[in-house]
Design a protein around this motif. Structure first.
Motif, PDB file in Angstrom:
ATOM      1  N   SER A 183       4.369  -1.618  15.818  1.00 46.67           N
ATOM      2  CA  SER A 183       5.692  -1.845  16.405  1.00 46.67           C
ATOM      3  C   SER A 183       6.566  -2.666  15.464  1.00 46.67           C
ATOM      4  N   GLN A 184       5.957  -3.622  14.723  1.00 47.32           N
ATOM      5  CA  GLN A 184       6.724  -4.385  13.745  1.00 47.32           C
ATOM      6  C   GLN A 184       7.179  -3.473  12.610  1.00 47.32           C
ATOM      7  N   SER A 185       6.295  -2.563  12.210  1.00 48.76           N
ATOM      8  CA  SER A 185       6.629  -1.623  11.150  1.00 48.76           C
ATOM      9  C   SER A 185       7.780  -0.720  11.592  1.00 48.76           C
ATOM     10  N   GLU A 186       7.728  -0.231  12.806  1.00 54.70           N
ATOM     11  CA  GLU A 186       8.798   0.628  13.312  1.00 54.70           C
ATOM     12  C   GLU A 186      10.115  -0.136  13.418  1.00 54.70           C
ATOM     13  N   ALA A 187      10.042  -1.388  13.820  1.00 55.85           N
ATOM     14  CA  ALA A 187      11.254  -2.205  13.894  1.00 55.85           C
ATOM     15  C   ALA A 187      11.834  -2.416  12.492  1.00 55.85           C
ATOM     16  N   GLU A 188      10.955  -2.633  11.512  1.00 52.96           N
ATOM     17  CA  GLU A 188      11.412  -2.836  10.143  1.00 52.96           C
ATOM     18  C   GLU A 188      12.060  -1.563   9.587  1.00 52.96           C
ATOM     19  N   ILE A 189      11.426  -0.415   9.786  1.00 49.78           N
ATOM     20  CA  ILE A 189      12.005   0.832   9.264  1.00 49.78           C
ATOM     21  C   ILE A 189      13.317   1.140   9.978  1.00 49.78           C
ATOM     22  N   GLU A 190      13.404   0.802  11.248  1.00 50.07           N
ATOM     23  CA  GLU A 190      14.653   1.022  11.983  1.00 50.07           C
ATOM     24  C   GLU A 190      15.766   0.148  11.405  1.00 50.07           C
ATOM     25  N   GLN A 191      15.456  -1.120  11.148  1.00 54.05           N
ATOM     26  CA  GLN A 191      16.443  -2.039  10.562  1.00 54.05           C
ATOM     27  C   GLN A 191      16.857  -1.564   9.169  1.00 54.05           C
ATOM     28  N   LEU A 192      15.885  -1.167   8.358  1.00 51.16           N
ATOM     29  CA  LEU A 192      16.201  -0.693   7.010  1.00 51.16           C
ATOM     30  C   LEU A 192      17.005   0.606   7.046  1.00 51.16           C
ATOM     31  N   SER A 193      16.710   1.488   7.997  1.00 51.06           N
ATOM     32  CA  SER A 193      17.464   2.739   8.130  1.00 51.06           C
ATOM     33  C   SER A 193      18.917   2.466   8.497  1.00 51.06           C
ATOM     34  N   ILE A 194      19.133   1.521   9.386  1.00 52.64           N
ATOM     35  CA  ILE A 194      20.500   1.142   9.764  1.00 52.64           C
ATOM     36  C   ILE A 194      21.219   0.557   8.553  1.00 52.64           C
ATOM     37  N   MET A 195      20.521  -0.304   7.810  1.00 50.31           N
ATOM     38  CA  MET A 195      21.128  -0.899   6.615  1.00 50.31           C
ATOM     39  C   MET A 195      21.428   0.175   5.568  1.00 50.31           C
ATOM     40  N   PHE A 196      20.554   1.173   5.461  1.00 51.58           N
ATOM     41  CA  PHE A 196      20.779   2.284   4.535  1.00 51.58           C
ATOM     42  C   PHE A 196      22.057   3.042   4.916  1.00 51.58           C
ATOM     43  N   LEU A 197      22.234   3.313   6.199  1.00 50.61           N
ATOM     44  CA  LEU A 197      23.451   4.004   6.647  1.00 50.61           C
ATOM     45  C   LEU A 197      24.695   3.166   6.367  1.00 50.61           C
ATOM     46  N   ARG A 198      24.592   1.854   6.551  1.00 50.33           N
ATOM     47  CA  ARG A 198      25.717   0.965   6.251  1.00 50.33           C
ATOM     48  C   ARG A 198      26.017   0.970   4.752  1.00 50.33           C
ATOM     49  N   LEU A 199      24.955   0.982   3.944  1.00 47.95           N
ATOM     50  CA  LEU A 199      25.131   1.015   2.492  1.00 47.95           C
ATOM     51  C   LEU A 199      25.826   2.305   2.062  1.00 47.95           C
ATOM     52  N   LYS A 200      25.399   3.431   2.642  1.00 46.50           N
ATOM     53  CA  LYS A 200      26.049   4.710   2.324  1.00 46.50           C
ATOM     54  C   LYS A 200      27.519   4.682   2.718  1.00 46.50           C
ATOM     55  N   ALA A 201      27.814   4.149   3.895  1.00 44.13           N
ATOM     56  CA  ALA A 201      29.207   4.078   4.353  1.00 44.13           C
ATOM     57  C   ALA A 201      30.024   3.140   3.465  1.00 44.13           C
ATOM     58  N   PHE A 202      29.433   2.008   3.088  1.00 42.27           N
ATOM     59  CA  PHE A 202      30.127   1.051   2.225  1.00 42.27           C
ATOM     60  C   PHE A 202      30.493   1.701   0.893  1.00 42.27           C
ATOM     61  N   TYR A 203      29.518   2.353   0.246  1.00 39.79           N
ATOM     62  CA  TYR A 203      29.801   2.997  -1.043  1.00 39.79           C
ATOM     63  C   TYR A 203      30.739   4.191  -0.877  1.00 39.79           C
ATOM     64  N   GLY A 204      30.644   4.885   0.252  1.00 34.00           N
ATOM     65  CA  GLY A 204      31.575   5.988   0.517  1.00 34.00           C
ATOM     66  C   GLY A 204      33.009   5.487   0.612  1.00 34.00           C
ATOM     67  N   HIS A 205      33.191   4.395   1.330  1.00 35.07           N
ATOM     68  CA  HIS A 205      34.520   3.807   1.481  1.00 35.07           C
ATOM     69  C   HIS A 205      35.026   3.283   0.140  1.00 35.07           C
ATOM     70  N   ALA A 206      34.150   2.611  -0.615  1.00 34.17           N
ATOM     71  CA  ALA A 206      34.549   2.094  -1.931  1.00 34.17           C
ATOM     72  C   ALA A 206      34.955   3.244  -2.859  1.00 34.17           C
ATOM     73  N   HIS A 207      34.177   4.310  -2.838  1.00 34.54           N
ATOM     74  CA  HIS A 207      34.494   5.474  -3.682  1.00 34.54           C
ATOM     75  C   HIS A 207      35.821   6.112  -3.263  1.00 34.54           C
ATOM     76  N   GLU A 208      36.008   6.247  -1.965  1.00 33.70           N
ATOM     77  CA  GLU A 208      37.236   6.837  -1.426  1.00 33.70           C
ATOM     78  C   GLU A 208      38.489   6.087  -1.907  1.00 33.70           C
ATOM     79  N   HIS A 209      38.361   4.775  -2.033  1.00 33.64           N
ATOM     80  CA  HIS A 209      39.500   3.940  -2.434  1.00 33.64           C
ATOM     81  C   HIS A 209      39.457   3.550  -3.906  1.00 33.64           C
ATOM     82  N   ASN A 210      38.590   4.217  -4.666  1.00 35.00           N
ATOM     83  CA  ASN A 210      38.472   3.967  -6.106  1.00 35.00           C
ATOM     84  C   ASN A 210      38.227   2.489  -6.408  1.00 35.00           C
ATOM     85  N   SER A 211      37.357   1.872  -5.614  1.00 37.45           N
ATOM     86  CA  SER A 211      37.079   0.442  -5.756  1.00 37.45           C
ATOM     87  C   SER A 211      35.891   0.184  -6.664  1.00 37.45           C
TER      88      SER A 211
END
Length: 167
Positions: A127-155
């Protein structure tokens, strides 16, 4: 410790490269467009993004968490304050888009198996492992969105590690 990423216009980056003397100068710059706090997951994210199957090459991802170029006058107690140009940000964005959330989860499990564990850190229950992968997956999606937004605005993107961040 907190891994922080900031998106900033290239012209503002040039000014920061000249004027910033401390990490706080960078964090508090009014021209920061966007910010992502990876919290304590930066090291794990870096491992998972740079662990590749044999033959696969994703060099831009080596600089997704800790950027490629160091600020000449600014250092954090925990490492350099670095930046990626808008060109490198575009490469990172493209590389991140090639990885689905499911593939990211598979990297997590493959990494755990390569360490000889059923989970990344010994002593963790399922259950700790599943919680960790869930947290990392959410952070991965945030990272993708962050870089997508930065790329979109040529940042450009600035990275740093701090122990006590109060932006």
């Amino acid at each position: 410790m907190q891994n922080l990423l900031f998106a900033v216009e290239p012209n503002a980056l040039e000014t920061l490269l000249i004027d910033a003397q401390t990490p706080k100068d960078v964090c508090r710059d009014p021209q920061i467009r966007d910010q992502l706090d990876l919290q304590n997951s930066g090291a794990a994210m870096h491992e998972l993004l740079t662990a590749q199957p044999v033959g696969a090459v994703y060099p831009p991802l080596h600089h997704a968490i800790t950027a490629e170029y160091s600020f000449p006058h600014v250092r954090s107690a925990h490492g350099p304050v670095c930046y990626n140009s808008a060109v490198v940000v575009a490469d990172i964005h493209a590389a991140l888009q090639q990885i689905s959330t499911e593939q990211f989860r598979q990297r997590y499990h493959a990494h755990a198996e390569s360490l000889g564990n059923s989970v990344p850190e010994s002593g963790r229950s399922g259950s700790q492992s599943e919680a960790e992968i869930e947290q990392l997956s959410i952070m991965f999606l945030r990272l993708k969105a962050f870089y997508g937004h930065a790329h979109e605005h040529n940042s450009a993107v600035i990275s740093m590690i701090l122990t006590d961040f109060r932006g």
